[in-house]
Design a protein around this motif. Sequence first.
Motif, PDB file in Angstrom:
ATOM      1  N   PHE A  38       0.795  -1.222   0.000  1.00 38.20           N
ATOM      2  CA  PHE A  38       0.000   0.000   0.000  1.00 38.20           C
ATOM      3  C   PHE A  38       0.827   1.271   0.000  1.00 38.20           C
ATOM      4  N   ILE A  39       2.088   1.168   0.361  1.00 39.78           N
ATOM      5  CA  ILE A  39       2.943   2.344   0.292  1.00 39.78           C
ATOM      6  C   ILE A  39       3.840   2.307  -0.941  1.00 39.78           C
ATOM      7  N   ALA A  40       3.642   1.306  -1.793  1.00 35.98           N
ATOM      8  CA  ALA A  40       4.391   1.210  -3.041  1.00 35.98           C
ATOM      9  C   ALA A  40       3.945   2.307  -4.006  1.00 35.98           C
ATOM     10  N   HIS A  41       4.863   2.763  -4.827  1.00 32.53           N
ATOM     11  CA  HIS A  41       4.565   3.789  -5.822  1.00 32.53           C
ATOM     12  C   HIS A  41       3.398   3.369  -6.709  1.00 32.53           C
ATOM     13  N   ALA A  42       3.372   2.108  -7.125  1.00 27.13           N
ATOM     14  CA  ALA A  42       2.336   1.648  -8.051  1.00 27.13           C
ATOM     15  C   ALA A  42       0.944   1.773  -7.452  1.00 27.13           C
ATOM     16  N   PHE A  43       0.796   1.438  -6.176  1.00 27.81           N
ATOM     17  CA  PHE A  43      -0.526   1.490  -5.556  1.00 27.81           C
ATOM     18  C   PHE A  43      -1.003   2.929  -5.399  1.00 27.81           C
ATOM     19  N   LEU A  44      -0.164   3.780  -4.833  1.00 27.33           N
ATOM     20  CA  LEU A  44      -0.568   5.164  -4.597  1.00 27.33           C
ATOM     21  C   LEU A  44      -0.767   5.910  -5.913  1.00 27.33           C
ATOM     22  N   SER A  45       0.061   5.609  -6.899  1.00 24.16           N
ATOM     23  CA  SER A  45      -0.108   6.235  -8.203  1.00 24.16           C
ATOM     24  C   SER A  45      -1.421   5.802  -8.854  1.00 24.16           C
ATOM     25  N   ALA A  46      -1.780   4.528  -8.706  1.00 25.56           N
ATOM     26  CA  ALA A  46      -3.044   4.042  -9.272  1.00 25.56           C
ATOM     27  C   ALA A  46      -4.243   4.767  -8.665  1.00 25.56           C
ATOM     28  N   LEU A  47      -4.176   5.060  -7.367  1.00 26.30           N
ATOM     29  CA  LEU A  47      -5.264   5.809  -6.734  1.00 26.30           C
ATOM     30  C   LEU A  47      -5.445   7.182  -7.373  1.00 26.30           C
ATOM     31  N   GLU A  48      -4.330   7.832  -7.659  1.00 30.46           N
ATOM     32  CA  GLU A  48      -4.404   9.175  -8.233  1.00 30.46           C
ATOM     33  C   GLU A  48      -4.754   9.140  -9.711  1.00 30.46           C
ATOM     34  N   GLU A  49      -4.058   8.301 -10.478  1.00 31.23           N
ATOM     35  CA  GLU A  49      -4.248   8.286 -11.925  1.00 31.23           C
ATOM     36  C   GLU A  49      -5.614   7.760 -12.334  1.00 31.23           C
ATOM     37  N   SER A  50      -6.245   6.976 -11.470  1.00 32.41           N
ATOM     38  CA  SER A  50      -7.580   6.446 -11.764  1.00 32.41           C
ATOM     39  C   SER A  50      -8.688   7.419 -11.398  1.00 32.41           C
ATOM     40  N   GLY A  51      -8.329   8.537 -10.779  1.00 24.91           N
ATOM     41  CA  GLY A  51      -9.346   9.494 -10.344  1.00 24.91           C
ATOM     42  C   GLY A  51     -10.007   9.124  -9.036  1.00 24.91           C
ATOM     43  N   SER A  52      -9.409   8.206  -8.286  1.00 28.21           N
ATOM     44  CA  SER A  52      -9.990   7.782  -7.006  1.00 28.21           C
ATOM     45  C   SER A  52      -9.595   8.700  -5.858  1.00 28.21           C
ATOM     46  N   ALA A  53      -8.314   9.120  -5.826  1.00 28.24           N
ATOM     47  CA  ALA A  53      -7.811  10.023  -4.774  1.00 28.24           C
ATOM     48  C   ALA A  53      -7.285  11.276  -5.445  1.00 28.24           C
ATOM     49  N   THR A  54      -8.154  12.260  -5.567  1.00 31.70           N
ATOM     50  CA  THR A  54      -7.827  13.506  -6.260  1.00 31.70           C
ATOM     51  C   THR A  54      -8.412  14.681  -5.491  1.00 31.70           C
ATOM     52  N   ALA A  55      -7.999  15.879  -5.871  1.00 28.90           N
ATOM     53  CA  ALA A  55      -8.546  17.081  -5.231  1.00 28.90           C
ATOM     54  C   ALA A  55     -10.060  17.148  -5.407  1.00 28.90           C
ATOM     55  N   LYS A  56     -10.550  16.732  -6.577  1.00 27.49           N
ATOM     56  CA  LYS A  56     -11.995  16.752  -6.834  1.00 27.49           C
ATOM     57  C   LYS A  56     -12.740  15.851  -5.868  1.00 27.49           C
ATOM     58  N   LYS A  57     -12.096  14.754  -5.436  1.00 26.25           N
ATOM     59  CA  LYS A  57     -12.712  13.816  -4.499  1.00 26.25           C
ATOM     60  C   LYS A  57     -12.418  14.193  -3.034  1.00 26.25           C
ATOM     61  N   GLY A  58     -11.765  15.334  -2.823  1.00 21.29           N
ATOM     62  CA  GLY A  58     -11.451  15.749  -1.461  1.00 21.29           C
ATOM     63  C   GLY A  58     -10.143  15.217  -0.931  1.00 21.29           C
ATOM     64  N   TRP A  59      -9.337  14.632  -1.829  1.00 23.68           N
ATOM     65  CA  TRP A  59      -8.006  14.116  -1.476  1.00 23.68           C
ATOM     66  C   TRP A  59      -6.989  14.787  -2.398  1.00 23.68           C
ATOM     67  N   ALA A  60      -6.559  15.987  -2.075  1.00 26.62           N
ATOM     68  CA  ALA A  60      -5.611  16.712  -2.920  1.00 26.62           C
ATOM     69  C   ALA A  60      -4.187  16.296  -2.563  1.00 26.62           C
ATOM     70  N   PRO A  61      -3.480  15.583  -3.444  1.00 25.45           N
ATOM     71  CA  PRO A  61      -2.122  15.133  -3.117  1.00 25.45           C
ATOM     72  C   PRO A  61      -1.175  16.305  -2.887  1.00 25.45           C
ATOM     73  N   CYS A  62      -0.364  16.189  -1.847  1.00 23.24           N
ATOM     74  CA  CYS A  62       0.669  17.197  -1.545  1.00 23.24           C
ATOM     75  C   CYS A  62       1.797  16.492  -0.801  1.00 23.24           C
ATOM     76  N   HIS A  63       2.383  15.501  -1.448  1.00 25.41           N
ATOM     77  CA  HIS A  63       3.381  14.648  -0.814  1.00 25.41           C
ATOM     78  C   HIS A  63       4.668  15.428  -0.558  1.00 25.41           C
ATOM     79  N   LEU A  64       5.283  15.158   0.577  1.00 23.58           N
ATOM     80  CA  LEU A  64       6.526  15.830   0.939  1.00 23.58           C
ATOM     81  C   LEU A  64       7.712  14.937   0.590  1.00 23.58           C
ATOM     82  N   ALA A  65       8.676  15.504  -0.102  1.00 19.76           N
ATOM     83  CA  ALA A  65       9.887  14.780  -0.489  1.00 19.76           C
ATOM     84  C   ALA A  65      11.090  15.448   0.147  1.00 19.76           C
ATOM     85  N   LEU A  66      11.836  14.681   0.915  1.00 17.39           N
ATOM     86  CA  LEU A  66      13.078  15.145   1.516  1.00 17.39           C
ATOM     87  C   LEU A  66      14.221  14.751   0.589  1.00 17.39           C
TER      88      LEU A  66
END
Length: 393
Positions: A38-66
Amino acid sequence: MTAEDGAWSVSVCRRVRDIPPAAWDACANPPDLPFNPFIAHAFLSALEESGSATAKKGWAPCHLALRDDEGGVAAVLPCYMKSHSYGEFVFDHPFADAYERAGGRYYPKLQTAVPFTPVTGRRFLVRPDVDAAQARALLAAAAVELEKANDASSWHVTFATRDEWEALGGLGLLQRTDTQYHWHNRGYASFDDFLASLASRKRKAVRKEREQARASGVAFEWLTGADIEEAHWDAFFAFYMDTGSRKWGRPYLTRAFFSLIGEAMAERILLVMAMRDGEPIAGALNFIGGDTLYGRYWGCLENQAFLHFEACYYQAIDFAIAHKLAHVEAGAQGEHKLARGYAPETTYSLHHFASPGLARAVERYLEQEREAVAQDQEALAAALPFRRCVEPE
């Protein structure tokens, strides 16, 4: 937003795919730790690219990268700016209601989580060669800055590991606990071997449930990897939509999500299909981790006694034993899992509030809640169905 600390810099990424998969996964799933799908790039990317986790759905991605002084990704913190509290499974509606009655504005809020996924896992994803304590402190400071920059009421880290919970509690975040039910493989050679560890009455009850689930000619198939075809996803999506519409009112995942994970993560997927006369009537979607089978979604198009228990719980145990997996996590809540050998386990979350008054009120509440959770778990553990000579973990 970019924050700098000596050789380190922290930036906000508006999509998971803004970070290369290899760089993300080097932080999320290093080879010395059990794989968490669930923390793999493929899973989280699929949520976003499929329109499941997006700003329109109330989940606006803003991941922090160090990033280190050479610009390499040293750690990531999956974050979403939320306009509601749905799809989290750590319920903060009472906090939101109280704050808004007092004249505050609870949304937006910042959420560090895997959307729609009540599964414990690392949230501060740190590359193995980077000092974890330093990376966590830098990312936590950046998250608080992001909270302030967006005028958010709070920052929440849900389904964190105990190690993260303890470390971040030391940095001033409020600590919360809850209970899930997990099955543990004590070296069982077969499902019958597992049944032998149960008290006689419980053993008979499980056997009866399995028999009734198979009544009227129902059989179960395990599908993984290349065996999963688009037709299977079509059938499963129908199950998911039917159950989701009745249970939640609005299912979170789009049909495209299932195709994307099928393409990217097929070897990490177990699809349990209940078949009658060659036609699927129910299904359960599981993800295969390094040492754990994770049950996520289930659905059916007709009612049959104990079909849910068989597809989601007993088939998962069967698969875990056959593949020597140490644990089965079958989702959130569900005290009924106790009688089927799933033991109470603590889950952990962390919370930061911009309002000192709200923070003080929540802190008092969480102190009492943690005590109640611990007491409940003691009583639940005593009710496990194992024979007295078999000590549950």
